[in-house]
Write an enzyme that holds these catalytic residues in place. Sequence first.
Site, PDB file in Angstrom:
ATOM      1  N   GLU A 322       0.858  -1.185   0.000  1.00 37.48           N
ATOM      2  CA  GLU A 322       0.000   0.000   0.000  1.00 37.48           C
ATOM      3  C   GLU A 322       0.896   1.237   0.000  1.00 37.48           C
ATOM      4  OE1 GLU A 322      -3.398   1.901   2.996  1.00 37.48           O
ATOM      5  OE2 GLU A 322      -1.762   0.683   3.798  1.00 37.48           O
ATOM      6  N   LYS A 383      -9.759  -0.006  -1.808  1.00 44.72           N
ATOM      7  CA  LYS A 383     -10.007  -0.327  -0.402  1.00 44.72           C
ATOM      8  C   LYS A 383     -11.446  -0.006  -0.025  1.00 44.72           C
ATOM      9  CE  LYS A 383      -7.999   0.567   4.189  1.00 44.72           C
ATOM     10  NZ  LYS A 383      -6.961   1.316   4.921  1.00 44.72           N
ATOM     11  N   CYS A 434      -4.286  -2.985   4.257  1.00 49.36           N
ATOM     12  CA  CYS A 434      -3.989  -2.518   5.617  1.00 49.36           C
ATOM     13  C   CYS A 434      -4.903  -3.165   6.649  1.00 49.36           C
ATOM     14  CB  CYS A 434      -4.048  -0.998   5.672  1.00 49.36           C
ATOM     15  SG  CYS A 434      -3.176  -0.317   7.118  1.00 49.36           S
TER      16      CYS A 434
END
Length: 570
Positions: A322, A383, A434
């Site tokens: 990321e 995301k 994440c």
Amino acid sequence: MAQETLPDRSPAKGPGEGPGAETGGESAGPARQGRLSGLPGRLRGGGRAGWPRTLLAVASGLIMWLAFPPLDLTPFAPIGVALLALVLRGRSPRTGAWLGFVAGAAFFLPVLEGISAIGPDGWIVLSLVQALYFLPLGAGISLVSRLPGWPVWTAALWVGEELIRGHFPFGGFPWARLAFSQTATPLTPYASVGGAPLVTFLTALIGGLLAYAAVVAHRAYRAREAKAEEKRPAGVWRTLAPAVAALAVIAALAGGGALIPTPTSGRPVTVAVVQGNVPRLGLDYLGQRKAVLNNHVQATHELARRVRAGEVARPELVVWPENASDLDPYSEPDAYNAIDGAVKAVGVPVLVGALTDTPDGEKVENRGIVWDPQTGPGDYYVKRHPVPFGEYLPFRDVLTKLITRFERIPRDFAKGTRSGVMRLGPVTVGDVICFEVAYDREVRDVARGDLLVVQTNNATYGRTSLPPQQIAMSRLRAVEHGRTILVAATSGISAIVAPDGRMIDQSGEFVPDLQVATVQARTSRTLSDRLGAAPERALAALGLAAACAAAWAARAARAARTAARTNEGN
């Protein structure tokens, strides 16, 4: 991450002693009038709970914290649960709620210390907000501790607490679940059966059984002392039989994990994980966006050089973390050319983590982009669970006027709308970004992929407890879904995790790192995949039903006592 709260009560007795248990009633008349005048004395005595129980509640939270990374003293999780159960046993729901909050604060403050990297105020507020979820947990445990089989109901309530905490508000924050302390223990294989909720349930059940054994042992000791005074045979072993049975169940649960298969076979695929590192740790490294991209470009060129020199096997796919590029490659030619050149040099598809603008320019997308050496950028994942107060700002108009630090979030991140299952070279991968790895639903939704990928950026929280805690979650997810997991982090910790949770490779923090390994691509589904959220919902409903039954029974008992006193008065 991308941006990252009785009068006339008799003295408290030992845990679980019935006659001294609280009823939660209130005195009327003079006692009520003197409540304020007696406040200093009540504070000295520790309020309704008393200082001994309050301090034991603090100890239970601290003991649970020891079970989590980086300390990893995993047996302390059920021990902490056991101590909290003993502290709450026989208390009124109101006192139980307070003690639960105290234990929660003592737990979350140290386990979330990594949040202090963005400011001590944010760390303290988040920790105390998380501790609020222990209010109903403490009240519920104090209620169900009066029921037969209370260790089971207590464990179910832990699952319910984590369910609520992981969903509300703003999508929840399921960090530091009991299951995430048990990622390399005899309980780990149970994740493939009922997911993280089952591991939480069993961890709490073992704690409840330990507490039950302690209560039985305490009663046996008191019975022995009483019979010794009366010079009668003690019959200790018969009294201790329930405690022995509880310990036998604990042993069976621990041993049962070894009987659950965690297969690792599959189609071999050679993969590479690139950790390019960042210029420096902390929030301000984001200002050096070009340097971060250059680090990952250079690391990929180094990988290509090692492949040509025969130093490492040629990977069939490569994963970047990321935020490897905070420069939008769709709108900035320099970023596009740098990425494209690195991908062409290594000659295989690369999953590139990049921030891109939405078409209207109003928001930012946190993407994982499949970059092919021939055709360039193709499929991508956005995301779906951006971080509240980190990647998007609820109540922006109000909060930016009150807290200037929120100016670091000039634009909100958009929420993705589709699954992260994509084709990457010879396999399909399921991508999460994440802290999405902490969410059951997000990971379960992409477990259809042959491999799972966690793209993350932990530079803000480097050298704190959060990166190793995230790795622990990835290890549990590997077992839960029977998949190899590739964790790519900008600054660490990057890792390759086998389907049985073993660590194949692991990086340090704030160093460049290249990981190349042949792993197993798998397509079979675990029982946990097939059951989905059903075990969590069933266990949470069980806990809620037990708490309601206990509350009804307590209310009926109070009504019966009131009626009896009324009849005596007549």
